[in-house]
Design an enzyme around this catalytic site. Sequence first.
Site, PDB file in Angstrom:
ATOM      1  CG  PHE A  25       4.463  -7.884   2.829  1.00 29.42           C
ATOM      2  CD1 PHE A  25       3.626  -8.621   3.649  1.00 29.42           C
ATOM      3  CD2 PHE A  25       3.923  -7.272   1.713  1.00 29.42           C
ATOM      4  CE1 PHE A  25       2.269  -8.751   3.357  1.00 29.42           C
ATOM      5  CE2 PHE A  25       2.575  -7.397   1.415  1.00 29.42           C
ATOM      6  CZ  PHE A  25       1.743  -8.130   2.239  1.00 29.42           C
TER       7      PHE A  25
ATOM      8  NE  ARG B 299      -0.188   5.582  -2.311  1.00 27.22           N
ATOM      9  CZ  ARG B 299      -0.828   4.707  -3.061  1.00 27.22           C
ATOM     10  NH1 ARG B 299      -0.281   3.534  -3.320  1.00 27.22           N
ATOM     11  NH2 ARG B 299      -2.011   4.985  -3.546  1.00 27.22           N
TER      12      ARG B 299
ATOM     13  CG  ASP C 288      -5.165  -4.141   0.629  1.00 31.01           C
ATOM     14  OD1 ASP C 288      -6.075  -4.581  -0.094  1.00 31.01           O
ATOM     15  OD2 ASP C 288      -4.180  -3.523   0.187  1.00 31.01           O
TER      16      ASP C 288
ATOM     17  NE  ARG D 138      -3.004   2.459  -0.283  1.00 28.91           N
ATOM     18  CZ  ARG D 138      -4.013   3.084  -0.865  1.00 28.91           C
ATOM     19  NH1 ARG D 138      -4.654   4.030  -0.216  1.00 28.91           N
ATOM     20  NH2 ARG D 138      -4.385   2.777  -2.089  1.00 28.91           N
TER      21      ARG D 138
ATOM     22  CB  SER E 139       1.781  -0.094  -3.683  1.00 28.29           C
ATOM     23  OG  SER E 139       0.910  -0.870  -4.472  1.00 28.29           O
TER      24      SER E 139
ATOM     25  CD  GLU F 288       7.941 -10.043   0.142  1.00 28.34           C
ATOM     26  OE1 GLU F 288       8.131 -11.277   0.265  1.00 28.34           O
ATOM     27  OE2 GLU F 288       6.948  -9.582  -0.459  1.00 28.34           O
TER      28      GLU F 288
END
Lengths: 275, 313
Positions: free
Chosen positions: B81, B8, B115, B165, B35, B56
Amino acid sequence: MTEEKVLELKERTLKFRNDLVDILHHIQTGHPGGSLSAAEIITTLYFDKLNIDPENPKAEGRDRFILSKGHACPMLYINMAERGFFPKEDLMTLRQTDSHLQGHPCAHKTPGVELSAGPLGLGLGAGLGMALGERMKKSDAYTYVLLGDGEVQEGGIWEAAMAASKYKTNRLIAILDNNGVQLDGTLEEIMTIGDIGSKFESFGWNVIRCDGHDIASFSNAVDEAKMSEERPSIIIAETVKGKGVSFMEGKNIWHGKPIGPEEYKKAKMELGGQN
Amino acid sequence: MGKMIAIRDAYGEALQDLGRRNEKIVVLEADVGGSTKSILFGKEFPDRYFNVGISEFNMVSMSTGFATQGFTPFVNTFAVFMTTRGIDPIQTLIAYDSMNVKLCGTYAGLSDSYDGASHQAITDMAFIRSIPNMTIVSVSDAVETKKAVEAISEFDGPVYLRLSRAAAPVYFDESYDFRIGQGVEVRDGEDVTLIATGTILHNTLKAAELLKEEGISAKVLNIHTVKPIDEKILIDAAEQTGAVVTVEEHSIYGGLGSAVAEVLSAKCPTPMEFVGATEFAESGDYDELLEKYGFSPEAIRDKAKEAIAKKKI
């Protein structure tokens, strides 16, 4: 708008209603109700308001029109053919294999269609992106998005409404074809949208109301919307689903029903009798 | 093994750098700019940065409008998402009209480990791969990320860029010739081919080392473009080694493994095994999750041996 222009557009909408009934009767598919309710709106835009050039449909700085309630595309196609975007003969190929005229607007098949649409709720966000793009290019063009009243039941409309307000896209003009009827029934029966003007107002929009079948009233509303300095505008155009054909008016069954032989005769007689 | 750089971070810097060289780049974000690292672009180019909040569907719809105006939108959010909340405008507006939009989905696979399963993306490639006109690029290290950002910005059409990530070892060097649609052989071998996409390439390379200890020679391919897939490199490798294992941090249904199986079953039937997700994972340390859910070098090694066993029948 001059009285002469109003008369000219009135004649056009009567002719276009006739064309619509002819085409949908011939192909035995398509959506008459929402096409008839949007007749004055689309015709006034295509024959008076939009800065577009059929010879050069991708011209920089042109106004954009998005038919977010894509099922009303027969009325859009009739207007576009009359303006010269493609031959009028093509109209009878609507919804048929190999035609560029799809059952819902298709930007990569039909010259002059600015955005593919049909699944409801997509056009306002896309229109907002277009309006922001125009602004970045320092163009003073307008982006118009025609929404159905059933369509604003989609949550995406409200995401876009919030964002348009944040970005102060004063050259984004939404038009609500407020005909009160959706596929399964009236909005009151299925899912009321309540005081829709107040809702948009509370989202920070410039709300203008007009009679969507009165050309001068709609024309004034557009002119007023174009004056907005900071807020995006929505014109709430009061309309009648199936307008002009008595047995279709206000009837959800005519959202997308084929026109039978007797119905065709009756519709044509009524439209011939109007002026 | 090169030093560790988070994908990222590499992406955020590449996007910022692209913004300096290309005024047509606009960036859209749905409130996770810190993020996704799109915030780096946003800080330098606030006039070309649109943080639309947690919406989104609207973000993806808006990007279409920018594309019709000749801009090249880079659209950012978590992969899960992007491809669930954003899938309607992706299909209806972007893919159908081949809009020049770059959908950059980060936190792919299990990389958003703490998460939990709701934020981990194991279905994103399956959604996107089934849609006509879409190209899928999935990157394995910082250099490949940088090269991919450049390449997709020059490519005319809709692209889904799959980003992690996680920190990954830098495997490629600056001379790496990255081309959309072209697979890359990163290790030659004769007994089995391990085909990987994304950062799991590094565990795949470790698996090849483990196999070597057992006297098994494994070829390793890096398939950064999952769609359209490089059929020739797959067929050549299958013919040479006679057994294939696909490795992806994604469901075994609909992603890289399916894509490879579609090619080989039609053009070069070859025994195959699949390393990938078959269930929702959970919260936890990233390396522990990779171990628990079957993505460790040892698990890949074992699948390779199963594939080899099948060819000997």
